[in-house]
Design a protein around this motif. Structure first.
Motif, mmCIF file in Angstrom:
data_model
loop_
_atom_site.group_PDB
_atom_site.id
_atom_site.type_symbol
_atom_site.label_atom_id
_atom_site.label_comp_id
_atom_site.label_asym_id
_atom_site.label_seq_id
_atom_site.Cartn_x
_atom_site.Cartn_y
_atom_site.Cartn_z
ATOM 1 N N MET A 1 28.805 37.690 -24.772
ATOM 2 C CA MET A 1 28.057 38.602 -23.942
ATOM 3 C C MET A 1 26.836 39.086 -24.714
ATOM 4 O O MET A 1 26.989 39.707 -25.752
ATOM 5 C CB MET A 1 28.932 39.797 -23.566
ATOM 6 C CG MET A 1 30.042 39.447 -22.613
ATOM 7 S SD MET A 1 31.132 40.846 -22.275
ATOM 8 C CE MET A 1 32.380 40.524 -23.526
ATOM 9 N N SER A 94 28.674 44.621 -7.184
ATOM 10 C CA SER A 94 29.805 44.697 -8.112
ATOM 11 C C SER A 94 30.897 45.610 -7.574
ATOM 12 O O SER A 94 32.083 45.394 -7.828
ATOM 13 C CB SER A 94 29.350 45.208 -9.480
ATOM 14 O OG SER A 94 28.500 44.268 -10.093
ATOM 15 N N TYR A 159 32.811 44.090 -18.188
ATOM 16 C CA TYR A 159 32.473 42.887 -17.438
ATOM 17 C C TYR A 159 33.694 42.399 -16.663
ATOM 18 O O TYR A 159 34.788 42.312 -17.214
ATOM 19 C CB TYR A 159 32.039 41.761 -18.380
ATOM 20 C CG TYR A 159 30.763 42.041 -19.131
ATOM 21 C CD1 TYR A 159 29.535 41.652 -18.607
ATOM 22 C CD2 TYR A 159 30.783 42.678 -20.368
ATOM 23 C CE1 TYR A 159 28.353 41.911 -19.304
ATOM 24 C CE2 TYR A 159 29.618 42.931 -21.060
ATOM 25 C CZ TYR A 159 28.408 42.541 -20.517
ATOM 26 O OH TYR A 159 27.251 42.795 -21.215
ATOM 27 N N GLY A 161 33.854 39.051 -14.652
ATOM 28 C CA GLY A 161 33.034 37.900 -14.288
ATOM 29 C C GLY A 161 31.578 38.230 -14.546
ATOM 30 O O GLY A 161 31.216 38.665 -15.640
ATOM 31 N N GLN A 162 30.743 38.086 -13.540
ATOM 32 C CA GLN A 162 29.320 38.402 -13.670
ATOM 33 C C GLN A 162 29.005 39.870 -13.371
ATOM 34 O O GLN A 162 27.882 40.321 -13.560
ATOM 35 C CB GLN A 162 28.493 37.510 -12.738
ATOM 36 C CG GLN A 162 28.569 36.039 -13.088
ATOM 37 C CD GLN A 162 28.052 35.780 -14.491
ATOM 38 O OE1 GLN A 162 26.975 36.221 -14.867
ATOM 39 N NE2 GLN A 162 28.827 35.064 -15.290
ATOM 40 N N ASP A 163 29.981 40.601 -12.897
ATOM 41 C CA ASP A 163 29.776 42.003 -12.542
ATOM 42 C C ASP A 163 29.820 42.880 -13.789
ATOM 43 O O ASP A 163 30.575 42.613 -14.721
ATOM 44 C CB ASP A 163 30.842 42.456 -11.542
ATOM 45 C CG ASP A 163 30.736 41.708 -10.225
ATOM 46 O OD1 ASP A 163 29.598 41.514 -9.740
ATOM 47 O OD2 ASP A 163 31.779 41.315 -9.677
ATOM 48 N N GLN A 164 29.005 43.932 -13.780
ATOM 49 C CA GLN A 164 28.903 44.835 -14.926
ATOM 50 C C GLN A 164 29.075 46.288 -14.489
ATOM 51 O O GLN A 164 28.580 46.681 -13.438
ATOM 52 C CB GLN A 164 27.533 44.703 -15.590
ATOM 53 C CG GLN A 164 27.235 43.315 -16.097
ATOM 54 C CD GLN A 164 25.819 43.227 -16.627
ATOM 55 O OE1 GLN A 164 25.412 44.029 -17.443
ATOM 56 N NE2 GLN A 164 25.072 42.250 -16.148
#
Length: 180
Positions: A1, A94, A159, A161-164
């Motif tokens: 990351m 998200s 995190y 997956g791609q979500d933050q």
């Protein structure tokens, strides 16, 4: 990351923080669990939850978002006394995917949900000494009452997956008096 600009701003050396606060700032596990084990009668007071603009030092992480971000602000308390002001933000998308539970946490601690899901990963912790110039210091004072002239805070990105999800925790005084 890869480290984000929002996190890079928060690069105060941990060694500059008060010695008694360092174990709290550097806790890699659930801060909620540590607070529960250390302070009696732990509770969460939800201050606000909704869609708001990101602060300047958060905007780099969410630079592609034009709309307001899903925001949750709470006080973590011991016997009704605020000990930590927590501020969490994520995008609308998200909130519908990787962090869908954020909208349904109510007065439950967010940390309990984040650390219970093995798919959720956490970035390195970053630290910053904030004062009246930072909006989170001002929010902490409005929510918890008078504070030291400067407060130590930590920040990390979760995190899924791609979500933050950006989580910032401001350590209040007392019991965390650190105006040094």
């Amino acid at each position: 990351m890869p480290p984000s600009l929002a996190i890079n701003f928060w690069r105060s050396p941990l060694l500059k923080s008060p010695r008694e606060l360092r174990p709290w700032l550097s806790e890699r596990g659930s801060l909620t669990q540590r607070l529960i084990s250390h302070f009696p009668s732990f509770s969460v007071k939800v201050l606000r939850q909704g869609f708001y603009a990101a602060h300047l030092d958060e905007q780099a992480l969410f630079r592609n978002e034009k709309a307001h971000l899903a925001t949750r602000e709470v006080l973590l308390c011991s016997a009704g006394q605020p000990v930590v002001f927590a501020h969490s933000i994520t995008t609308r998308s998200s909130l519908k995917r990787g962090f869908h539970l954020l909208g349904r946490t109510g007065s439950r601690p967010l940390g309990a949900l984040l650390f219970a899901d093995p798919k959720i990963k956490r970035s390195a912790l970053s630290y910053c000494k904030i004062d009246h110039r930072h909006p989170l210091w001002r929010k902490a004072v409005r929510a918890a009452g008078p504070q030291a002239a400067s407060l130590w805070a930590r920040r990390s990105i979760f995190y899924s997956g791609q979500d933050q999800l950006l989580v910032t925790e401001v350590f209040l005084s007392p019991p965390f008096h650190h105006d040094a």
